[in-house]
Design an enzyme around this catalytic site. Structure first.
Site, PDB file in Angstrom:
ATOM      1  N   CYS A  53       0.841  -1.004   0.079  1.00 27.52           N
ATOM      2  CA  CYS A  53       0.062   0.139  -0.211  1.00 27.52           C
ATOM      3  C   CYS A  53       0.842   1.209  -0.312  1.00 27.52           C
ATOM      4  CB  CYS A  53      -0.998  -0.100   1.403  1.00 27.52           C
ATOM      5  SG  CYS A  53      -1.650   1.523   1.558  1.00 27.52           S
ATOM      6  N   CYS A  56      -0.167   3.771   2.481  1.00 28.44           N
ATOM      7  CA  CYS A  56       0.331   3.511   3.902  1.00 28.44           C
ATOM      8  C   CYS A  56       1.561   3.792   4.106  1.00 28.44           C
ATOM      9  CB  CYS A  56       0.266   1.959   4.109  1.00 28.44           C
ATOM     10  SG  CYS A  56      -1.476   1.333   3.791  1.00 28.44           S
TER      11      CYS A  56
END
Length: 406
Positions: A53, A56
């Protein structure tokens, strides 16, 4: 000398604290985490992430390390960072219905979600979410309970709508419509009204948008000039796309002057994007080439993102026509595709390390069957995709495979 040493000590200490960021306990089991929550009387903050991600990783680097964020979260929460695709994370993902990454959960010692939010956000936005979670009268759980019990005053419902926007847009949509219909003129002319307009105005002709456009200076005490200008630009842009798709050429061109005649370069850039879309949509090839040629040498010459966007839009429009869905003339129009190539190539030279820009150039090369240049761009985009999601990595590999088959 004494004060200089003290200053240096504080500077170093602050730097160390900033580098530490939020202190996550990644080795403790979920049971141990909830036990610690009960023992210390703190909520649990869960950063629900995956290894692939990109947002993230951005939050890790740019937000979790911020001193103000670190201080607040380390003081008020037991912080857990859990990969939703490994170990206990797999079951927790199911239990808490985590559908996107990053998702941020605030959970009590019984495992009940008190507040949740999601997506990449600024330090200020993220810190505000943490403060909402610790406030028993502002967290999402409290707001949901109050809404279900029948509370419907506009200030409350607006807060609930804004909280839902980050986690459940489908549930928030009817609530937003209700606010637009019920908010009074008195409320609209207040700080509450500015808050509602920012969140819910869509065009300069809907109820909230029209009120803002007619009363902009009334909001000077609640907002900055830049905020009002950005909102005005957004509302006018949305209105113009309505004119474009309804084929109202006169209204579109009349409103376009707002952007084209501006002394602000960002506003003029937006005008270029709108006008190019208009000509592309209506298959006006000469006009499209004229405005994009001027953009390549003028206001967009150093704007890789916008040049790449225009190229992607043109190539996508041609791809749609080839499948017989829309824009029947563009598919047989090599001039439009050539223009997309020029813009995509210039964008790739400006930002060679951006995945989306290299990918767009590769796609345009595929459409033009320019194998040599396409392979270079596709291989580069495939390498850059390693920092993105697994879905993007697959798309990049598929593109490379197609170009290799040319």
């Amino acid at each position: 000398m004494k004060y200089l040493k003290l200053f240096l000590f504080l500077l170093i200490a602050t730097g160390i604290k900033a580098q530490e960021g939020i202190k996550f306990n990644q080795t403790t089991s979920w049971a141990a985490t909830t036990a610690k929550s009960a023992e210390e009387g703190k909520l649990i903050f869960i950063d629900c992430y995956t290894s692939w991600c990109a947002p993230c990783k951005w939050m890790d680097k740019n937000v979790f390390t911020d001193p103000a964020v670190a201080d607040f979260f380390n003081t008020h929460f037991i912080n857990a960072k859990i990969d939703m695709e490994k170990g206990e994370g797999v079951e927790l993902r199911k239990k808490y219905n985590v559908q996107s990454f990053p998702t941020f959960l605030f959970v009590n010692d019984k495992g009940e979600v008190i507040h949740r939010t999601a997506s990449k956000m600024s330090v200020t936005e993220f810190l505000e979410e943490g403060k909402m979670a610790t406030d028993p009268k502002r967290n999402l759980s409290f707001l949901s309970q109050k809404y279900e019990s029948g509370q419907r005053d506009i200030p409350f419902v607006l807060d609930y709508f804004l909280a839902l926007q980050k986690t459940n847009r489908n549930a928030g949509e009817p609530i937003g419509k209700d606010i637009v219909e019920r908010i009074s003129l008195t409320e609209l002319n207040s700080a509450l009204g500015w808050k509602a307009i920012k969140a819910l105005a869509r065009t300069e002709t809907d109820r909230l948008g029209a009120h803002f456009m007619a009363n902009q200076e009334s909001y000077a005490k609640f907002s900055t000039e830049e905020e009002r200008a950005q909102l005005q630009d957004r509302l006018i842009t949305s209105t113009m796309y309505g004119y474009l798709y309804s084929k109202n050429e006169k209204a579109f061109m009349d409103r376009l002057s707002y952007f084209k005649n501006s002394d602000k370069i960002e506003r003029r850039k937006q005008g270029i994007m709108l006008e190019a879309d208009f000509y592309l949509e209506r298959n006006l090839t000469k006009d499209y080439i004229k405005i994009t040629d001027a953009a390549l040498k003028g206001d967009l010459k150093a704007d890789a993102e916008k040049l790449s966007f225009l190229a992607r839009r043109a190539d996508g429009k041609i791809g749609m026509s080839d499948r017989g869905h829309s824009n029947p003339k563009a598919g047989s129009n090599p001039k439009i595709l050539k223009q997309a190539y020029k813009m995509a190539k210039q964008a790739a030279s400006l930002e060679p390390e951006e995945y989306s820009i290299q990918s767009t150039f590769a796609k345009v090369c595929l459409s033009l069957k320019k194998k040599e240049e396409g392979l270079v761009a596709a291989k580069k985009s495939r390498l850059l995709a390693d920092a993105e999601t697994s879905k993007i990595q697959k798309l990049a590999q598929d593109l490379l495979d197609k170009i290799e088959l040319l």
